[in-house]
Design a protein around this motif. Structure first.
Motif, PDB file in Angstrom:
ATOM      1  N   GLY A   1      -7.143  -1.797   7.451  1.00 44.12           N
ATOM      2  CA  GLY A   1      -6.487  -0.506   7.287  1.00 44.12           C
ATOM      3  C   GLY A   1      -6.220   0.170   8.614  1.00 44.12           C
ATOM      4  O   GLY A   1      -5.146   0.746   8.830  1.00 44.12           O
TER       5      GLY A   1
ATOM      6  N   LYS B   1       1.267   8.749   1.978  1.00 45.08           N
ATOM      7  CA  LYS B   1       0.633   7.968   0.916  1.00 45.08           C
ATOM      8  C   LYS B   1      -0.869   7.820   1.122  1.00 45.08           C
ATOM      9  O   LYS B   1      -1.654   7.916   0.178  1.00 45.08           O
ATOM     10  CB  LYS B   1       1.282   6.582   0.829  1.00 45.08           C
ATOM     11  N   LEU B   2      -1.297   7.570   2.356  1.00 43.35           N
ATOM     12  CA  LEU B   2      -2.699   7.239   2.600  1.00 43.35           C
ATOM     13  C   LEU B   2      -3.526   8.379   3.178  1.00 43.35           C
ATOM     14  O   LEU B   2      -4.755   8.330   3.131  1.00 43.35           O
ATOM     15  CB  LEU B   2      -2.794   6.038   3.553  1.00 43.35           C
TER      16      LEU B   2
ATOM     17  N   GLU C   1      -6.036  10.102   0.853  1.00 48.01           N
ATOM     18  CA  GLU C   1      -6.906   9.104   0.222  1.00 48.01           C
ATOM     19  C   GLU C   1      -7.946   8.555   1.182  1.00 48.01           C
ATOM     20  O   GLU C   1      -9.141   8.538   0.878  1.00 48.01           O
ATOM     21  CB  GLU C   1      -6.060   7.942  -0.320  1.00 48.01           C
ATOM     22  N   VAL C   2      -7.524   8.098   2.357  1.00 47.88           N
ATOM     23  CA  VAL C   2      -8.452   7.368   3.218  1.00 47.88           C
ATOM     24  C   VAL C   2      -9.251   8.270   4.151  1.00 47.88           C
ATOM     25  O   VAL C   2     -10.269   7.844   4.689  1.00 47.88           O
ATOM     26  CB  VAL C   2      -7.724   6.281   4.045  1.00 47.88           C
TER      27      VAL C   2
ATOM     28  N   MET D   1       0.814  -1.219   0.000  1.00 49.78           N
ATOM     29  CA  MET D   1       0.000   0.000   0.000  1.00 49.78           C
ATOM     30  C   MET D   1       0.840   1.257   0.000  1.00 49.78           C
ATOM     31  O   MET D   1       0.401   2.308  -0.487  1.00 49.78           O
ATOM     32  CB  MET D   1      -0.964  -0.018   1.180  1.00 49.78           C
TER      33      MET D   1
ATOM     34  N   GLY E   1      -1.178   2.671  -2.724  1.00 43.39           N
ATOM     35  CA  GLY E   1      -2.318   3.287  -2.070  1.00 43.39           C
ATOM     36  C   GLY E   1      -3.265   2.229  -1.513  1.00 43.39           C
ATOM     37  O   GLY E   1      -3.027   1.029  -1.646  1.00 43.39           O
ATOM     38  N   PHE E   2      -4.340   2.673  -0.885  1.00 41.45           N
ATOM     39  CA  PHE E   2      -5.274   1.765  -0.222  1.00 41.45           C
ATOM     40  C   PHE E   2      -6.297   1.184  -1.186  1.00 41.45           C
ATOM     41  O   PHE E   2      -6.495  -0.024  -1.268  1.00 41.45           O
ATOM     42  CB  PHE E   2      -5.986   2.500   0.922  1.00 41.45           C
TER      43      PHE E   2
END
Length: 200
Positions: A58, A112-113, A116-117, A23, A27-28
């Motif tokens: 996650g 990175k996340l 996005e999350v 990830m 990414g997720f």
């Protein structure tokens, strides 16, 4: 602890470690559960034995990541033979070195996340919030200690300075990915020295 409990923990940790590595690169949302299980050598039907959902995975992934990150940060901020200003600058230098490569190799889950999350999963957003709050709290205490010993100085409160610095470096990490060079980190390092009133 029984042998089966140890084996269960080992499998769970393997899934988390492989999930973090994959990830961090993709990414997720782009990573499927099967890809992680294949990399972990775990049967495809057993994921839900360890995690109730992909969101739960996650959340566990981020909690594991921040646990290790905070342990490393604690070690850096207690390095013997250095004053607190030197320890803090060592942290930022390490940040630059580990984030400069195009492939962060699992070291940059917040970058990175994060964006996005935060809009996809409330449980993961809260895990990110807890983890980053832990980092900022440690930085604030380190800055406070540095002020007390006289190795650095800040114009604002230690907490405000810690928040500004952490946000600065997160932003620089994103921009390094965009421009594909280290100039954002070089600028962040100069700004960090200014905020802490350290010589260039």
């Amino acid at each position: 602890m029984t042998t089966s409990t140890i084996e269960t923990n080992d499998v769970r940790e393997s899934i988390l470690a492989n999930g973090q590595r994959i990830m961090a690169g993709k990414g997720f949302s782009a990573v499927g559960i099967n890809e992680i299980l294949t990399a972990s050598g775990v049967p495809k039907g057993s994921f839900y034995h360890y995690f109730g959902s992909k969101d739960a995975f996650g959340e566990a992934l981020l909690e594991s990541y921040f646990k290790n990150y905070l342990a490393d940060l604690d070690a850096t901020l207690s390095t013997p033979g250095l004053n607190m200003a030197q320890r803090l600058m060592g942290y930022w230098q390490s940040w630059q070195e580990t984030q400069s490569a195009l492939d962060c190799q699992g070291k940059c889950l917040t970058v990175k996340l994060g964006a996005e999350v935060a809009d996809l999963s409330e449980t993961m957003r809260l895990a990110l919030k807890r983890g980053t709050a832990g980092i900022i709290d440690r930085l604030a205490r380190a800055i406070e200690a540095g002020v007390a010993e006289g190795s650095l100085f800040v114009d604002d409160t230690p907490d405000a300075a810690a928040q500004s610095l952490y946000h600065l470096w997160l932003g620089a990490s994103v921009m390094v990915k965009v421009v594909r060079n280290d100039q954002p980190f070089e600028m962040a390092m100069r700004t960090t020295r200014q905020i802490l009133h350290l010589p260039r």
